[in-house]
Write a protein that holds these residues in place. Structure first.
Motif, PDB file in Angstrom:
ATOM      1  N   CYS A   1       0.832  -1.204   0.000  1.00  0.00           N
ATOM      2  CA  CYS A   1       0.000   0.000   0.000  1.00  0.00           C
ATOM      3  C   CYS A   1       0.865   1.252   0.000  1.00  0.00           C
ATOM      4  N   GLN A   2       1.952   1.240   0.762  1.00  0.00           N
ATOM      5  CA  GLN A   2       2.863   2.389   0.781  1.00  0.00           C
ATOM      6  C   GLN A   2       3.432   2.640  -0.619  1.00  0.00           C
ATOM      7  N   ALA A   3       3.775   1.572  -1.315  1.00  0.00           N
ATOM      8  CA  ALA A   3       4.298   1.699  -2.681  1.00  0.00           C
ATOM      9  C   ALA A   3       3.222   2.257  -3.610  1.00  0.00           C
ATOM     10  N   SER A   4       1.980   1.809  -3.422  1.00  0.00           N
ATOM     11  CA  SER A   4       0.865   2.294  -4.240  1.00  0.00           C
ATOM     12  C   SER A   4       0.661   3.791  -4.050  1.00  0.00           C
ATOM     13  N   LEU A   5       0.725   4.246  -2.791  1.00  0.00           N
ATOM     14  CA  LEU A   5       0.486   5.662  -2.498  1.00  0.00           C
ATOM     15  C   LEU A   5       1.644   6.538  -2.994  1.00  0.00           C
ATOM     16  N   LYS A   6       2.864   6.018  -2.914  1.00  0.00           N
ATOM     17  CA  LYS A   6       4.002   6.773  -3.471  1.00  0.00           C
ATOM     18  C   LYS A   6       3.827   6.961  -4.970  1.00  0.00           C
ATOM     19  N   SER A   7       3.392   5.903  -5.636  1.00  0.00           N
ATOM     20  CA  SER A   7       3.154   5.970  -7.077  1.00  0.00           C
ATOM     21  C   SER A   7       2.033   6.947  -7.402  1.00  0.00           C
ATOM     22  N   PHE A   8       0.958   6.888  -6.631  1.00  0.00           N
ATOM     23  CA  PHE A   8      -0.195   7.766  -6.845  1.00  0.00           C
ATOM     24  C   PHE A   8       0.204   9.232  -6.695  1.00  0.00           C
ATOM     25  N   TYR A   9       0.953   9.530  -5.638  1.00  0.00           N
ATOM     26  CA  TYR A   9       1.369  10.916  -5.418  1.00  0.00           C
ATOM     27  C   TYR A   9       2.424  11.354  -6.430  1.00  0.00           C
TER      28      TYR A   9
ATOM     29  N   ASN B   1       5.758  14.729  -2.308  1.00  0.00           N
ATOM     30  CA  ASN B   1       5.135  13.429  -2.107  1.00  0.00           C
ATOM     31  C   ASN B   1       5.004  13.129  -0.612  1.00  0.00           C
ATOM     32  N   PRO B   2       3.779  13.212  -0.062  1.00  0.00           N
ATOM     33  CA  PRO B   2       3.609  12.977   1.377  1.00  0.00           C
ATOM     34  C   PRO B   2       3.748  11.508   1.757  1.00  0.00           C
ATOM     35  N   ALA B   3       3.805  10.603   0.766  1.00  0.00           N
ATOM     36  CA  ALA B   3       3.976   9.177   1.059  1.00  0.00           C
ATOM     37  C   ALA B   3       5.442   8.791   1.109  1.00  0.00           C
ATOM     38  N   ARG B   4       6.318   9.739   0.837  1.00  0.00           N
ATOM     39  CA  ARG B   4       7.753   9.445   0.859  1.00  0.00           C
ATOM     40  C   ARG B   4       8.264   9.476   2.298  1.00  0.00           C
ATOM     41  N   GLY B   5       9.185   8.589   2.622  1.00  0.00           N
ATOM     42  CA  GLY B   5       9.786   8.595   3.963  1.00  0.00           C
ATOM     43  C   GLY B   5       8.981   7.883   5.016  1.00  0.00           C
ATOM     44  N   LEU B   6       7.972   7.102   4.610  1.00  0.00           N
ATOM     45  CA  LEU B   6       7.192   6.346   5.591  1.00  0.00           C
ATOM     46  C   LEU B   6       8.053   5.218   6.167  1.00  0.00           C
ATOM     47  N   ALA B   7       7.855   4.940   7.447  1.00  0.00           N
ATOM     48  CA  ALA B   7       8.582   3.829   8.069  1.00  0.00           C
ATOM     49  C   ALA B   7       8.111   2.525   7.438  1.00  0.00           C
ATOM     50  N   GLN B   8       9.052   1.726   6.981  1.00  0.00           N
ATOM     51  CA  GLN B   8       8.705   0.478   6.322  1.00  0.00           C
ATOM     52  C   GLN B   8       8.175  -0.543   7.320  1.00  0.00           C
ATOM     53  N   ALA B   9       7.054  -1.168   6.954  1.00  0.00           N
ATOM     54  CA  ALA B   9       6.526  -2.238   7.785  1.00  0.00           C
ATOM     55  C   ALA B   9       7.490  -3.416   7.698  1.00  0.00           C
ATOM     56  N   LYS B  10       7.732  -4.067   8.825  1.00  0.00           N
ATOM     57  CA  LYS B  10       8.685  -5.177   8.848  1.00  0.00           C
ATOM     58  C   LYS B  10       7.999  -6.431   8.315  1.00  0.00           C
ATOM     59  N   VAL B  11       8.465  -6.874   7.157  1.00  0.00           N
ATOM     60  CA  VAL B  11       7.883  -8.070   6.532  1.00  0.00           C
ATOM     61  C   VAL B  11       8.665  -9.290   7.001  1.00  0.00           C
ATOM     62  N   GLU B  12       7.936 -10.204   7.627  1.00  0.00           N
ATOM     63  CA  GLU B  12       8.573 -11.437   8.081  1.00  0.00           C
ATOM     64  C   GLU B  12       8.790 -12.350   6.872  1.00  0.00           C
ATOM     65  N   ARG B  13      10.026 -12.688   6.632  1.00  0.00           N
ATOM     66  CA  ARG B  13      10.347 -13.537   5.491  1.00  0.00           C
ATOM     67  C   ARG B  13      10.244 -15.003   5.893  1.00  0.00           C
ATOM     68  N   LYS B  14       9.277 -15.687   5.354  1.00  0.00           N
ATOM     69  CA  LYS B  14       9.068 -17.083   5.705  1.00  0.00           C
ATOM     70  C   LYS B  14      10.022 -17.970   4.926  1.00  0.00           C
TER      71      LYS B  14
END
Length: 292
Positions: free
Chosen positions: A71-79, A91-104
């Motif tokens: 979603c963060q990537a989508s909003l960066k693209s949109f803005y 771009n107000p979506a730039r610089g958002l803290a990245q959600a930690k994705v657990e790599r399975k």
């Protein structure tokens, strides 16, 4: 939702987005615009804090880290599109803290399960002979299903014992073990000439109509032999790719060679198999050591 139509055209015509990317980005932006409307805001008025509050709300609603990151990537693209239209200055979506994705860690088959699985096709009939060749080639090389069904007859060099595989313009040469060479010889020499619809057909693997095998067709083949073997774990083409890499690593292959055979651009993508093998060793240790 006045912004959505213009953004959709931008994704389709300028970015040449795939159907999956188009669908997910539009869904993310549509939901975001709905949330903004509830706050009494437009995307032009929204600040970095508003976008951050929205992504936090997704986490609070139980959305996975992978969903929030997308979603963060989508909003960066949109803005980015809104900036190009001159509607916003930054771009107000730039610089958002990245959600930690657990790599399975990927699921793999044991060597015995692989042997059982590969024994299922009956090479005495045309379909079984073709299926045996496909499955042996997949486990012998660890190539992706898209690469497998994209192979042409000219990509195969059985006398030298290798297959030439191309992906995104990059070519790699992968060796074949003897059982795979034998299965491919039987298919290419005895079965394929009878199965192809046209003598000039380039595809290595064809369906029963004599045309290039499809991804969906191959998935059905995998599922059929999984059920026939009685293996409970779900098997996908990628399961065999993961098993290929993990088994090579377990038996002493070096990481860079595995990276080259898999066609990974970054060694970090290959290093996950080290974690997998280490986890397996840890499990064996815990089960076997008398003081563990």
């Amino acid at each position: 939702m006045e912004y959505l139509n213009g953004y959709e055209r931008y994704l389709e015509l300028e970015k040449k987005a795939s159907p999956n990317t188009l669908s997910s980005y539009l869904r993310d932006v549509r939901q975001y615009l709905g949330w903004l409307e509830e706050q009494g805001l437009t995307p032009v008025q929204a600040t970095h804090g508003d976008v951050e509050a929205y992504t936090h709300s997704l986490t609070a609603r139980g959305k996975s880290a992978a969903t929030v990151t997308r979603c963060q990537a989508s909003l960066k693209s949109f803005y980015g599109w809104l900036i190009a239209q001159g509607l916003v200055g930054e771009n107000p979506a730039r610089g958002l803290a990245q959600a930690k994705v657990e790599r399975k860690l990927p699921h793999i088959l044991t060597s015995k399960e692989v042997e059982l699985f590969l024994e299922q096709p009956d090479p005495s009939d045309a379909k079984g002979c073709r299926d045996k060749a496909m499955l042996e080639l997949l486990y012998a090389t660890g190539i992706r299903v898209s690469e497998l069904i994209g192979l042409d007859l000219e990509n195969l060099n059985l006398s030298a014992g290798f297959v030439r595989c191309s992906n995104r313009g990059k070519e790699r040469i992968i060796p074949l073990y003897q059982a795979a060479i034998k299965a491919l010889h039987q298919y290419v020499d005895r079965v394929r000439p009878q199965m192809v619809e046209r003598p000039d057909e380039k595809a290595l693997f064809v369906n029963m109509s004599g045309e290039r095998m499809s991804r969906q067709g191959f998935w059905k083949i995998i599922k059929h032999y999984q059920e026939k073997a009685g293996i409970q774990q779900e098997i996908t083409p990628h399961t065999l790719r993961h098993s290929f890499a993990a088994h090579l690593l377990e038996n002493g292959a070096d990481l860079h060679s595995i990276q080259e055979m898999l066609g990974h651009a970054d060694i970090s993508s290959t290093q996950i198999y080290t974690q997998l093998v280490n986890q397996k060793l840890k499990d064996v240790y815990i089960k076997a050591h008398p003081r563990a």
